[in-house]
Design a protein around this motif. Sequence first.
Motif, PDB file in Angstrom:
ATOM      1  N   MET B   1     131.311  51.607  19.675  1.00 18.01           N
ATOM      2  CA  MET B   1     132.598  51.221  20.284  1.00 18.01           C
ATOM      3  C   MET B   1     132.475  49.850  20.976  1.00 18.01           C
ATOM      4  N   THR B   2     133.480  49.040  20.822  1.00 19.74           N
ATOM      5  CA  THR B   2     133.497  47.791  21.579  1.00 19.74           C
ATOM      6  C   THR B   2     134.530  47.927  22.691  1.00 19.74           C
ATOM      7  N   ASP B   3     134.354  47.176  23.759  1.00 21.35           N
ATOM      8  CA  ASP B   3     135.315  47.249  24.869  1.00 21.35           C
ATOM      9  C   ASP B   3     136.567  46.460  24.556  1.00 21.35           C
ATOM     10  N   VAL B   4     136.387  45.322  23.913  1.00 26.08           N
ATOM     11  CA  VAL B   4     137.523  44.452  23.636  1.00 26.08           C
ATOM     12  C   VAL B   4     137.953  44.661  22.185  1.00 26.08           C
ATOM     13  N   ALA B   5     139.256  44.802  21.969  1.00 28.23           N
ATOM     14  CA  ALA B   5     139.729  45.068  20.612  1.00 28.23           C
ATOM     15  C   ALA B   5     139.835  43.761  19.825  1.00 28.23           C
ATOM     16  N   THR B   6     138.683  43.300  19.332  1.00 29.62           N
ATOM     17  CA  THR B   6     138.668  42.115  18.472  1.00 29.62           C
ATOM     18  C   THR B   6     137.961  42.481  17.174  1.00 29.62           C
ATOM     19  N   ASN B   7     138.248  41.710  16.151  1.00 31.05           N
ATOM     20  CA  ASN B   7     137.580  41.971  14.877  1.00 31.05           C
ATOM     21  C   ASN B   7     136.210  41.287  14.887  1.00 31.05           C
ATOM     22  N   GLN B  14     145.195  43.276  15.026  1.00 33.52           N
ATOM     23  CA  GLN B  14     146.643  43.253  14.775  1.00 33.52           C
ATOM     24  C   GLN B  14     147.184  44.612  14.347  1.00 33.52           C
ATOM     25  N   THR B  15     146.327  45.457  13.824  1.00 35.11           N
ATOM     26  CA  THR B  15     146.782  46.736  13.283  1.00 35.11           C
ATOM     27  C   THR B  15     147.324  47.634  14.400  1.00 35.11           C
ATOM     28  N   LYS B  16     148.500  48.238  14.126  1.00 37.36           N
ATOM     29  CA  LYS B  16     149.098  49.167  15.088  1.00 37.36           C
ATOM     30  C   LYS B  16     148.938  50.592  14.564  1.00 37.36           C
ATOM     31  N   GLY B  17     148.494  51.500  15.433  1.00 34.63           N
ATOM     32  CA  GLY B  17     148.364  52.893  15.033  1.00 34.63           C
ATOM     33  C   GLY B  17     149.672  53.638  15.223  1.00 34.63           C
ATOM     34  N   PRO B  18     149.699  54.925  15.038  1.00 33.05           N
ATOM     35  CA  PRO B  18     148.598  55.711  14.464  1.00 33.05           C
ATOM     36  C   PRO B  18     148.385  55.393  12.976  1.00 33.05           C
ATOM     37  N   VAL B  19     147.103  55.509  12.564  1.00 30.05           N
ATOM     38  CA  VAL B  19     146.748  55.320  11.157  1.00 30.05           C
ATOM     39  C   VAL B  19     146.311  56.670  10.584  1.00 30.05           C
ATOM     40  N   LEU B  20     146.871  57.001   9.425  1.00 28.12           N
ATOM     41  CA  LEU B  20     146.432  58.204   8.720  1.00 28.12           C
ATOM     42  C   LEU B  20     145.536  57.790   7.553  1.00 28.12           C
ATOM     43  N   VAL B  21     144.313  58.290   7.540  1.00 26.89           N
ATOM     44  CA  VAL B  21     143.381  58.000   6.443  1.00 26.89           C
ATOM     45  C   VAL B  21     143.292  59.243   5.555  1.00 26.89           C
ATOM     46  N   VAL B  22     143.723  59.096   4.301  1.00 28.77           N
ATOM     47  CA  VAL B  22     143.692  60.213   3.359  1.00 28.77           C
ATOM     48  C   VAL B  22     142.443  60.070   2.495  1.00 28.77           C
ATOM     49  N   GLY B  23     141.503  60.979   2.694  1.00 28.15           N
ATOM     50  CA  GLY B  23     140.234  60.907   1.966  1.00 28.15           C
ATOM     51  C   GLY B  23     139.167  60.371   2.898  1.00 28.15           C
ATOM     52  N   ALA B  29     136.159  56.849   5.532  1.00 24.50           N
ATOM     53  CA  ALA B  29     135.477  57.085   6.806  1.00 24.50           C
ATOM     54  C   ALA B  29     135.008  55.773   7.431  1.00 24.50           C
ATOM     55  N   SER B  30     134.587  54.816   6.598  1.00 30.68           N
ATOM     56  CA  SER B  30     134.148  53.522   7.147  1.00 30.68           C
ATOM     57  C   SER B  30     135.321  52.790   7.800  1.00 30.68           C
ATOM     58  N   ALA B  31     136.473  52.784   7.121  1.00 27.76           N
ATOM     59  CA  ALA B  31     137.662  52.151   7.695  1.00 27.76           C
ATOM     60  C   ALA B  31     138.064  52.865   8.984  1.00 27.76           C
ATOM     61  N   ALA B  32     138.012  54.199   8.965  1.00 31.66           N
ATOM     62  CA  ALA B  32     138.395  54.970  10.152  1.00 31.66           C
ATOM     63  C   ALA B  32     137.471  54.650  11.330  1.00 31.66           C
ATOM     64  N   LEU B  33     136.178  54.567  11.066  1.00 33.94           N
ATOM     65  CA  LEU B  33     135.218  54.244  12.136  1.00 33.94           C
ATOM     66  C   LEU B  33     135.506  52.866  12.729  1.00 33.94           C
ATOM     67  N   ALA B  34     135.813  51.904  11.860  1.00 34.38           N
ATOM     68  CA  ALA B  34     136.089  50.548  12.348  1.00 34.38           C
ATOM     69  C   ALA B  34     137.375  50.530  13.178  1.00 34.38           C
ATOM     70  N   LEU B  35     138.385  51.269  12.757  1.00 35.21           N
ATOM     71  CA  LEU B  35     139.649  51.314  13.507  1.00 35.21           C
ATOM     72  C   LEU B  35     139.448  52.027  14.849  1.00 35.21           C
ATOM     73  N   ARG B  36     138.693  53.106  14.847  1.00 38.85           N
ATOM     74  CA  ARG B  36     138.403  53.821  16.098  1.00 38.85           C
ATOM     75  C   ARG B  36     137.640  52.898  17.061  1.00 38.85           C
ATOM     76  N   ALA B 170     142.902  44.364   6.616  1.00 38.65           N
ATOM     77  CA  ALA B 170     141.687  43.808   6.007  1.00 38.65           C
ATOM     78  C   ALA B 170     140.990  42.837   6.963  1.00 38.65           C
ATOM     79  N   VAL B 171     141.788  41.981   7.605  1.00 35.53           N
ATOM     80  CA  VAL B 171     141.216  41.005   8.544  1.00 35.53           C
ATOM     81  C   VAL B 171     140.598  41.722   9.748  1.00 35.53           C
ATOM     82  N   ASP B 172     141.291  42.744  10.260  1.00 38.26           N
ATOM     83  CA  ASP B 172     140.773  43.481  11.417  1.00 38.26           C
ATOM     84  C   ASP B 172     139.423  44.130  11.113  1.00 38.26           C
ATOM     85  N   LEU B 173     139.216  44.519   9.852  1.00 36.41           N
ATOM     86  CA  LEU B 173     137.951  45.162   9.485  1.00 36.41           C
ATOM     87  C   LEU B 173     136.876  44.139   9.099  1.00 36.41           C
TER      88      LEU B 173
END
Lengths: 377, 377
Positions: B1-7, B14-23, B29-36, B170-173
């Motif tokens: 986890m990072t304290d500051v929400a930067t890529n 820039q991404t606004k949640g909630p995000v639903l990851v199907v699969g 899971a990698s995308a979900a971990l990066a968003l979390r 994509a940029v956020d990840l």
Amino acid sequence: MTDVATNPDGRPIQTKGPVLVVGSGLLGASAALALRAADIEVYLQDISPTSLALARDLGAGEAYDSSSPEPALVIVAVPPDVTAECVVSALKEHPDAVVTDVASVKSIIIDEVENSGIDTSKYVPSHPMAGRERSGAAAADRDLFIGRPWVVVRRAGSDASAQVVVRNLAVDLGATVLEMDAGEHDRGVATVSHVPQLVASLLAARLRDATEESLDLAGQGLRDTTRIAASDPRLWTSIVSGNCGPVVDVLHEFRSDLDNLIEGLESGARDGFGAHGSVGAINAVVSAGNDGVSRIPGKHGGAPQRWAIVEVLVPDKPGELARLFSELGAVGINIEDLTIDHSAHQRVGAARIAVEPTRARDAEVELEARGWRIVTQ
Amino acid sequence: MTDVATNPDGRPIQTKGPVLVVGSGLLGASAALALRAADIEVYLQDISPTSLALARDLGAGEAYDSSSPEPALVIVAVPPDVTAECVVSALKEHPDAVVTDVASVKSIIIDEVENSGIDTSKYVPSHPMAGRERSGAAAADRDLFIGRPWVVVRRAGSDASAQVVVRNLAVDLGATVLEMDAGEHDRGVATVSHVPQLVASLLAARLRDATEESLDLAGQGLRDTTRIAASDPRLWTSIVSGNCGPVVDVLHEFRSDLDNLIEGLESGARDGFGAHGSVGAINAVVSAGNDGVSRIPGKHGGAPQRWAIVEVLVPDKPGELARLFSELGAVGINIEDLTIDHSAHQRVGAARIAVEPTRARDAEVELEARGWRIVTQ
């Protein structure tokens, strides 16, 4: 120059001079330099006075002339298409000398030498597998043959004692001797060298028509498979044109598999996702490739070894890779192999480090403790 | 986890949640971990309760259920053959959400989604180029996308605002966005990824019948060209079977060049050394390969850069490579790329280090002063 006449493995030098090297290009001059470093008397011949002078100035030996002593060994190191002619001349002019050649194709040359009608019992064909990107005496290096395979051809017409002289030459220069007959050699180099070169070139040729944007999708796989497509066309034309028969045989087998694949994919293009024909064809090709690649020997000629891969993100700035390896060295972990993954536009590289499987976890723990980001495999 | 929400480049998320990851496989899971890690609310769906539980335990997000909030963004990360169906479901169930998918083939999926008859204006197909050897949530990594190309597909039916949402993801990840249409993408991945994989497999398949001794002749070229032939047949079957049309097109072009080459070589096998037909055919293929490989972009997407190569003999014992890189680091020389040349039976490795051309001479001088043996190029 070394003071003690030992080979790179520390074994005493067996080769007896004088040695006459015919052709002072990369291979000839490199062999000459290595022999001179072992204090063996070396004489040089070359149809180009400039090449000869360059090799002599580099310390590769003296120019051969009518006052030079009779050689005990002649190394013919000229382009493949004139090798047979030079071997025949050497056998005639130096009837007491063992004569070898270093051309990358064998059967076509041996046939021509044997058809000359002279005594060929002192001729032992050979092939050191030690090319470089650059050619000529200027690129010569006495270490060129260290650790490389050197094929010494078994031939019914060669004397056993001559065979030993050429084996000793290869060992003295630090190479690893492999003995095989000419047909096996030519089929072997077609399979492991000539066809891979041609296939890499055919594959890279498909990139000529690709859009700039699609080339930005290129990853490490494309870079690996096409790296040797950057090779010199003249060099490969001279190598492959002397081994057309075996190369054509392997390419026919390749094309037969390719035809089956295309047929299967065409059914997939027609029937959509998961079409039976395409799935079977793709699976067959990739599985067969798994079987083939698993046969490539590992380091030191042992069975292919499975290293564990530790993948580490490395910022693209000076000293970072050095720091990474220095820190791995400090904890006693040997790096068995590594690749650096460069994708287009990437500012962070991923170094894939191969280590002993038993040390992989240690490596990850130690690197993470030092602030490195490990990519989970 | 990072304290500051930067890529990973330090830019604000820039991404606004909630995000639903199907699969919840590798990519999901990698995308979900990066968003979390950027403190975005993430929910997970998977037809396998075990996979879902594993991803949740890894901190990839919460299981999605009827009490979960409506997602602003849905990422469909399921196998290619079920992607279209999942995208259509997501568009129906979450009409306010932007929906993207991450499948490695695009046209076949887009056609199926567009033929469903529903409103597809919020669907933006995409493809992050970030595979791994291993699959599943256990192999997931929030850094998986850093520095990788991520194709965001231009499609007439997509809203511009939805397009921006997927670009931002994509940029956020940490990925690099490439925009292209689906046809260009599919032809591009056929050329730079699918066909190279199949050709490497076809080439490696030829090694199945090679003798043990001839495999001892294998050098770095064979290892490079066949490395990816060790890939998983199931993975590649699922990837290529969804892109049969473009792959067949490229393979037909490849086969046409191959046929010309075989024809030329057959004339050489008949007419001997330097036969006109073989020389022309070999030269044409290797030259075309030179042209193609020169188009592969260098690091950071710039023009292909010519590094200077410094080749150093490295004894095969622990710590030697570490010492080499540490000593290069100490004199301020950045290692741009490197390969280690392992020939069979070799007890000394040759490390080929790519450096800035202006620093090559320095590197050689400094290394020789420290007792390293440099192989002249």
